[in-house]
Design a protein around this motif. Structure first.
Motif, short mmCIF file in Angstrom:
data_model
loop_
_atom_site.label_atom_id
_atom_site.label_comp_id
_atom_site.label_asym_id
_atom_site.label_seq_id
_atom_site.Cartn_x
_atom_site.Cartn_y
_atom_site.Cartn_z
N VAL A 58 0.84 5.13 1.40
CA VAL A 58 0.17 5.99 2.37
C VAL A 58 0.46 7.43 2.00
O VAL A 58 1.62 7.85 1.94
N HIS A 107 0.84 -1.19 0.00
CA HIS A 107 0.00 0.00 0.00
C HIS A 107 0.88 1.25 0.00
O HIS A 107 1.96 1.26 0.58
N TRP A 128 3.10 -1.00 4.04
CA TRP A 128 2.59 0.34 3.82
C TRP A 128 3.79 1.27 3.72
O TRP A 128 4.60 1.37 4.66
N GLU A 181 -4.41 5.15 3.12
CA GLU A 181 -3.72 4.02 2.51
C GLU A 181 -4.44 3.58 1.24
O GLU A 181 -5.68 3.51 1.21
#
Length: 528
Positions: free
Chosen positions: A126, A124, A220, A131
């Protein structure tokens, strides 16, 4: 005993670090427009709260409160069956590097599943606290000479990621860090090549029961701002025993530093728990003798374990490729640091044009805060070649975690070359041993020391080697400490005789002048 996970991403065959081009790419814009279109259909993956480490920590706690659920594999059998060479031929198209079009100081590229890496991860981005899933797309990859029997599934997921940065040249993006396989990751500093690896967590490493390999299942990555000096990567770890939240703030340079924050939640506590584990390879070196079947004098990614104890002592343990697996524990309280080092930086000692072992990084774990009581654990496994990592070093806390309660800790992980990770005085430069002529029961140990603390040693009182020998052998004699004029090193020589029990024997040696200790302590586990 289950062997340590083979060095990943063709670790030993050395998949070269591909260089991304720094020019802006229309491919990246196409990719991000595709992600935006999908997001408009499916909705962005957001939560009520902005993404943060604390939010990830709560997710890890929630995951640990549920029975372990293995990742659902979306990798077809033909992808999973790719050989090393076939997998190596699949390249991420650097024109699609994430954040390349925006000219940001860091870029992302991704790994395709296959070979050893068939448990996909979710990745992901951010941005502004939100996100957004980066979706797998076969169009991101060049498949080279591979003949694909069918279309590559669009929902397969990535195998891992790598972070690029203008580390060595301002006009060229090169690999800075890689996260790929279980909880393995590695990094480099300016001018260095990949070598040893780190892991998020080690469970039962070196034990007579199968080792458990927790996985980073999701990542992330915070979108950096223009001119950012660091990039932040978050990861969720999961395994049958534990779930955890990780944050890596990566700052590149002559020494690349990762500020690592961890919160672990255990479902069960049945394993030997190794925190901040480092994994490396040692085949042979000057302390083990030269193999007749290898033209290279030395083959290793690291040549020793260095520790800085809570009491302030520096201890150096040369690595070995033992005939049988062995584990050593160095009890300590509030450690100041430990690491696996590649101290030998002389090309001729390796004579390897492909591996460039003299440019492998060292890795140093610097605890943040008080880690309490525990031990630095060193595991050394036998290996016939350099294709497997056979060395593990980690911190084993004395206090066992309680299921449901967080085990939280922080540390700085330094990846560096010749600078750093050395005691302020003298240090061990080389270890050798050999037979004693006409005395088959004896063994001669030769330890060379160097460092700023010894530079003026020739002007004062003679140096003395302080030697201690553990049970299983006796000290025969200690020679005078001599300066080696051609190299400027100082050499300590002593002889020991084993008692015939063939038990491993702990040997220690350091240099002293009068009441002043001048060097770190050489600590060697010798097996007759």
């Amino acid at each position: 005993m289950k062997m340590i996970m083979p060095a990943v991403y063709g670790w030993r065959a050395r998949v070269s670090a591909r260089r991304g081009r720094s020019r802006r790419s229309a491919g990246t814009l196409v990719l991000q427009l595709l992600a935006l279109t999908v997001a408009l259909i499916d909705g962005p993956r957001t939560t009520a709260a902005e993404f943060s480490f604390e939010l990830l920590q709560q997710r890890a706690k929630d995951v640990a409160a549920q029975p372990y659920a293995p990742t659902v594999r979306r990798v077809p059998a033909w992808v999973a069956a790719l050989t090393y060479e076939q997998h190596r031929a699949i390249h991420f198209d650097h024109d699609h590097a994430w954040w390349q079009a925006e000219g940001l100081p860091f870029q992302l590229q991704f790994f395709h599943p296959g070979w050893l890496f068939n448990e996909p991860v979710q990745i992901h981005e951010v941005a502004a606290g939100e996100e957004q899933l980066i979706r797998f797309d076969p169009a991101l990859f060049n498949y080279g000479p591979n003949r694909l029997p069918e279309a590559v599934p669009a929902d397969m997921g990535f195998a891992g990621l790598r972070v690029h940065h203008a580390l060595n040249r301002p006009d060229e993006m090169s690999e800075l860090a890689v996260f790929l396989g279980a909880s393995y990751f590695r990094s480099v500093a300016r001018g260095l090549h990949y070598g040893l690896s780190a892991r998020g967590l080690a469970l039962n490493s070196g034990e007579p029961v199968p080792e458990e390999f927790p996985r980073f299942t999701e990542f992330w990555i915070e979108r950096p701002v223009a001119g950012a000096a660091a990039v932040t990567v978050h990861a969720l770890l999961d395994s049958p025993s534990v779930a955890g939240a990780y944050r890596f703030v990566i700052t590149p340079g002559d020494a690349t530093v990762m500020q690592v924050k961890v919160a672990l939640y255990f479902r069960k506590v049945e394993a030997v728990i190794g925190l901040a584990p480092l994994t490396s390879m040692f085949l042979h070196g000057e302390n083990t003798g030269w193999s007749r079947d290898d033209y290279r004098p030395e083959v290793h990614d690291s040549d020793g374990l260095l520790m800085h104890t809570g009491a302030g002592e520096w201890i150096w343990r040369p690595l070995s490729n033992p005939s049988n697996a062995r584990a050593s524990a160095f009890a300590d309280r509030s450690p100041k640091g430990f690491g696996l080092l590649q101290r030998d930086r002389t090309f001729a000692h390796y004579d390897d044009l492909e591996a460039n072992s003299h440019l492998r990084p060292s890795a140093w774990v610097e605890p943040v805060g008080d880690w309490g009581e525990g031990a630095v654990r060193l595991v050394e496994l036998p290996t016939p070649d350099e294709t497997n990592d056979n060395i593990v070093a980690c911190w084993v806390p004395a206090r066992r975690p309680v299921p449901g309660e967080p085990l939280s800790y922080e540390y700085r992980l330094h990846w560096y070359g010749t600078e750093g990770g050395r005691p302020p005085g003298g240090y061990v430069a080389a270890t050798r041993e050999g037979a004693v002529l006409h005395q088959p029961a004896r063994r001669r140990m030769v330890v060379d020391f160097a460092g700023p603390g010894l530079e003026t040693a020739a002007d004062g009182e003679p140096l003395k080697a302080v030697v201690s020998v553990g049970e299983g052998a006796r000290l025969i004699g200690v020679g005078d400490v001599q300066r080696i004029a051609p190299t400027g090193l100082w050499r300590a020589v002593f002889e020991i005789a084993a008692d015939g029990s063939r038990r491993p024997i702990e040997l220690r040696c350091y240099l002293r002048r009068g009441d002043q200790t001048l060097t770190e302590t050489w600590s060697n586990l010798w097996t007759p």
